[in-house]
Design a protein around this motif. Structure first.
Motif, mmCIF file in Angstrom:
data_model
loop_
_atom_site.group_PDB
_atom_site.id
_atom_site.type_symbol
_atom_site.label_atom_id
_atom_site.label_comp_id
_atom_site.label_asym_id
_atom_site.label_seq_id
_atom_site.Cartn_x
_atom_site.Cartn_y
_atom_site.Cartn_z
ATOM 1 N N GLN A 224 -20.972 43.608 36.229
ATOM 2 C CA GLN A 224 -20.919 42.205 35.813
ATOM 3 C C GLN A 224 -20.088 41.380 36.792
ATOM 4 O OE1 GLN A 224 -19.484 42.472 31.809
ATOM 5 N NE2 GLN A 224 -21.493 42.970 30.954
ATOM 6 N N VAL A 225 -19.022 41.958 37.333
ATOM 7 C CA VAL A 225 -18.201 41.236 38.315
ATOM 8 C C VAL A 225 -18.995 41.019 39.598
ATOM 9 C CG1 VAL A 225 -16.167 41.456 39.802
ATOM 10 C CG2 VAL A 225 -15.984 41.965 37.374
ATOM 11 N N VAL A 226 -19.767 42.026 40.010
ATOM 12 C CA VAL A 226 -20.594 41.881 41.210
ATOM 13 C C VAL A 226 -21.617 40.766 41.001
ATOM 14 C CG1 VAL A 226 -22.364 43.039 42.596
ATOM 15 C CG2 VAL A 226 -20.256 44.231 42.020
ATOM 16 N N ARG A 227 -22.229 40.739 39.827
ATOM 17 C CA ARG A 227 -23.207 39.683 39.513
ATOM 18 C C ARG A 227 -22.533 38.309 39.542
ATOM 19 N NH1 ARG A 227 -28.011 38.537 36.540
ATOM 20 N NH2 ARG A 227 -28.252 36.330 36.937
ATOM 21 N N LEU A 228 -21.327 38.218 39.007
ATOM 22 C CA LEU A 228 -20.595 36.953 39.005
ATOM 23 C C LEU A 228 -20.308 36.488 40.424
ATOM 24 C CD1 LEU A 228 -19.080 34.765 37.384
ATOM 25 C CD2 LEU A 228 -17.082 36.243 37.472
ATOM 26 N N ILE A 229 -19.910 37.405 41.289
ATOM 27 C CA ILE A 229 -19.631 37.052 42.684
ATOM 28 C C ILE A 229 -20.901 36.547 43.359
ATOM 29 C CG2 ILE A 229 -19.021 38.042 44.931
ATOM 30 C CD1 ILE A 229 -17.018 39.831 43.419
ATOM 31 N N GLU A 230 -22.045 37.203 43.104
ATOM 32 C CA GLU A 230 -23.306 36.749 43.693
ATOM 33 C C GLU A 230 -23.675 35.362 43.186
ATOM 34 O OE1 GLU A 230 -25.989 39.829 42.591
ATOM 35 O OE2 GLU A 230 -25.274 41.227 44.118
ATOM 36 N N ASP A 231 -23.469 35.112 41.901
ATOM 37 C CA ASP A 231 -23.781 33.796 41.341
ATOM 38 C C ASP A 231 -22.913 32.710 41.961
ATOM 39 O OD1 ASP A 231 -25.722 34.913 39.766
ATOM 40 O OD2 ASP A 231 -24.520 34.883 37.914
ATOM 41 N N VAL A 232 -21.627 32.998 42.132
ATOM 42 C CA VAL A 232 -20.713 32.014 42.720
ATOM 43 C C VAL A 232 -21.111 31.738 44.170
ATOM 44 C CG1 VAL A 232 -18.333 31.655 43.465
ATOM 45 C CG2 VAL A 232 -18.796 32.480 41.167
ATOM 46 N N ASP A 233 -21.500 32.790 44.909
ATOM 47 C CA ASP A 233 -21.936 32.582 46.292
ATOM 48 C C ASP A 233 -23.185 31.721 46.351
ATOM 49 O OD1 ASP A 233 -19.851 34.016 47.353
ATOM 50 O OD2 ASP A 233 -20.995 35.887 47.561
ATOM 51 N N SER A 234 -24.145 31.967 45.457
ATOM 52 C CA SER A 234 -25.375 31.168 45.487
ATOM 53 C C SER A 234 -25.091 29.710 45.124
ATOM 54 C CB SER A 234 -26.427 31.756 44.542
ATOM 55 O OG SER A 234 -26.037 31.613 43.198
ATOM 56 N N HIS A 235 -24.160 29.487 44.188
ATOM 57 C CA HIS A 235 -23.805 28.107 43.849
ATOM 58 C C HIS A 235 -23.090 27.432 45.017
ATOM 59 C CE1 HIS A 235 -25.218 28.235 39.805
ATOM 60 N NE2 HIS A 235 -24.395 29.211 39.437
ATOM 61 N N GLY A 236 -22.278 28.186 45.737
ATOM 62 C CA GLY A 236 -21.599 27.638 46.912
ATOM 63 C C GLY A 236 -22.591 27.219 47.979
ATOM 64 N N LYS A 237 -23.660 28.020 48.164
ATOM 65 C CA LYS A 237 -24.679 27.673 49.149
ATOM 66 C C LYS A 237 -25.430 26.417 48.713
ATOM 67 C CE LYS A 237 -25.282 32.396 50.706
ATOM 68 N NZ LYS A 237 -26.121 33.598 50.677
ATOM 69 N N LYS A 238 -25.729 26.310 47.415
ATOM 70 C CA LYS A 238 -26.434 25.125 46.918
ATOM 71 C C LYS A 238 -25.580 23.875 47.099
ATOM 72 C CE LYS A 238 -29.119 27.640 43.481
ATOM 73 N NZ LYS A 238 -29.309 27.885 42.046
ATOM 74 N N ILE A 239 -24.284 23.997 46.823
ATOM 75 C CA ILE A 239 -23.379 22.857 46.997
ATOM 76 C C ILE A 239 -23.302 22.476 48.469
ATOM 77 C CG2 ILE A 239 -20.952 22.163 46.854
ATOM 78 C CD1 ILE A 239 -20.812 23.725 44.218
ATOM 79 N N GLY A 240 -23.310 23.463 49.367
ATOM 80 C CA GLY A 240 -23.312 23.187 50.804
ATOM 81 C C GLY A 240 -24.560 22.442 51.228
ATOM 82 N N GLU A 241 -25.730 22.812 50.653
ATOM 83 C CA GLU A 241 -26.969 22.116 50.982
ATOM 84 C C GLU A 241 -26.917 20.662 50.511
ATOM 85 O OE1 GLU A 241 -30.014 24.444 49.186
ATOM 86 O OE2 GLU A 241 -29.781 26.109 50.595
ATOM 87 N N VAL A 242 -26.384 20.425 49.337
ATOM 88 C CA VAL A 242 -26.259 19.056 48.819
ATOM 89 C C VAL A 242 -25.305 18.254 49.703
ATOM 90 C CG1 VAL A 242 -25.409 17.687 46.876
ATOM 91 C CG2 VAL A 242 -26.850 19.677 46.456
ATOM 92 N N LYS A 243 -24.216 18.875 50.127
ATOM 93 C CA LYS A 243 -23.248 18.198 50.993
ATOM 94 C C LYS A 243 -23.898 17.813 52.317
ATOM 95 C CE LYS A 243 -19.134 19.222 53.612
ATOM 96 N NZ LYS A 243 -18.270 20.286 54.080
ATOM 97 N N ASP A 244 -24.706 18.728 52.893
ATOM 98 C CA ASP A 244 -25.392 18.413 54.152
ATOM 99 C C ASP A 244 -26.376 17.263 53.973
ATOM 100 O OD1 ASP A 244 -23.969 20.443 55.351
ATOM 101 O OD2 ASP A 244 -25.603 21.919 55.228
ATOM 102 N N ALA A 245 -27.100 17.254 52.852
ATOM 103 C CA ALA A 245 -28.056 16.172 52.606
ATOM 104 C C ALA A 245 -27.335 14.831 52.460
ATOM 105 C CB ALA A 245 -28.873 16.476 51.351
#
Length: 101
Positions: A45-66
């Motif tokens: 569950q911790v590994v899944r949480l880390i993956e989810d946080v990383d994917s949200h970080g990438k999405k936020i980075g894409e929004v910031k670039d736009a």
């Protein structure tokens, strides 16, 4: 309590002492296998949480670039409007003459 089998006279008697055996384990949480299993579930569950946080970080980075792209485009558009307006105002005021042949 358990009753003893009938004695020689056919009487059934109740024992007066308790059996001397090791009691069975009533709590499975003391079993190390249970603990290891629960730790494994927690780790996944911790590994899944880390993956989810990383994917949200990438999405936020894409929004910031736009957003940065749109801000840059607005600055360029603003500069073009200011320069074009300045040239147009100079032409309309007569300080620059434009002749078409």
């Amino acid at each position: 309590m358990a009753k003893r089998p009938p004695n020689d006279q056919g009487e059934v008697t109740t024992p007066t002492d308790f059996p001397a055996v090791v009691p069975r384990d009533l709590h499975p949480t003391t079993d190390i296998r249970f603990v290891i299993h629960e730790l494994g579930k927690l780790t996944s569950q911790v590994v899944r949480l880390i993956e989810d946080v990383d994917s949200h970080g990438k999405k936020i980075g894409e929004v910031k670039d736009a957003i940065n792209f749109v801000k840059g485009a607005l600055w360029v558009l603003g500069a073009v409007v200011v320069v074009g307006g300045s040239i147009l105002s100079l032409i309309l005021s007569g300080k620059i003459s434009v002749t078409f042949h």
